[in-house]
Design a protein around this motif. Structure first.
Motif, mmCIF file in Angstrom:
data_model
loop_
_atom_site.group_PDB
_atom_site.id
_atom_site.type_symbol
_atom_site.label_atom_id
_atom_site.label_comp_id
_atom_site.label_asym_id
_atom_site.label_seq_id
_atom_site.Cartn_x
_atom_site.Cartn_y
_atom_site.Cartn_z
ATOM 1 N N TYR A 174 50.624 64.576 -85.350
ATOM 2 C CA TYR A 174 50.118 63.210 -85.473
ATOM 3 C C TYR A 174 50.264 62.684 -86.890
ATOM 4 N N VAL A 202 48.294 59.763 -89.228
ATOM 5 C CA VAL A 202 47.137 58.877 -89.290
ATOM 6 C C VAL A 202 47.444 57.795 -90.314
ATOM 7 N N ARG A 214 41.538 52.993 -88.850
ATOM 8 C CA ARG A 214 42.397 54.176 -88.926
ATOM 9 C C ARG A 214 42.930 54.457 -87.531
ATOM 10 N N GLN A 240 45.535 56.992 -85.181
ATOM 11 C CA GLN A 240 46.272 58.249 -85.056
ATOM 12 C C GLN A 240 47.389 58.055 -84.044
ATOM 13 N N GLN A 251 51.113 59.715 -82.372
ATOM 14 C CA GLN A 251 51.958 60.889 -82.243
ATOM 15 C C GLN A 251 53.179 60.696 -83.138
#
Length: 73
Positions: free
Chosen positions: A25, A27, A35, A37, A39
């Motif tokens: 991931y 971020v 924020r 996340q 992939q």
């Protein structure tokens, strides 16, 4: 649909960690302060010999499901 705008940058060495299975991931912090996340695989098409960097637009459904990631500059 919701859209998020953000800047992102990873060196080629950091991107290699994905291919070696060390990271899954990325971020990021959107312009609105949230924020997010994602992939790492969504960034693969933007990797070059330097890694990847740029300004991106993320589109998700109202439920937060991924729709698209576009490099906008």
């Amino acid at each position: 649909m919701r859209q998020y705008f953000f800047n992102a940058s990873l060196s080629y060495e950091q991107c290699e960690a994905y291919y070696k299975g060390f990271i899954k991931y990325v971020v990021v912090t959107a312009d609105n302060g949230e924020r997010i996340q994602l992939q790492f695989r969504h960034f693969r098409r933007y990797i070059d010999i330097l890694g990847f960097r740029g300004r991106f637009r993320l589109t998700v459904t109202e439920q937060g499901a991924f729709v698209a990631l576009e490099k906008i500059n």
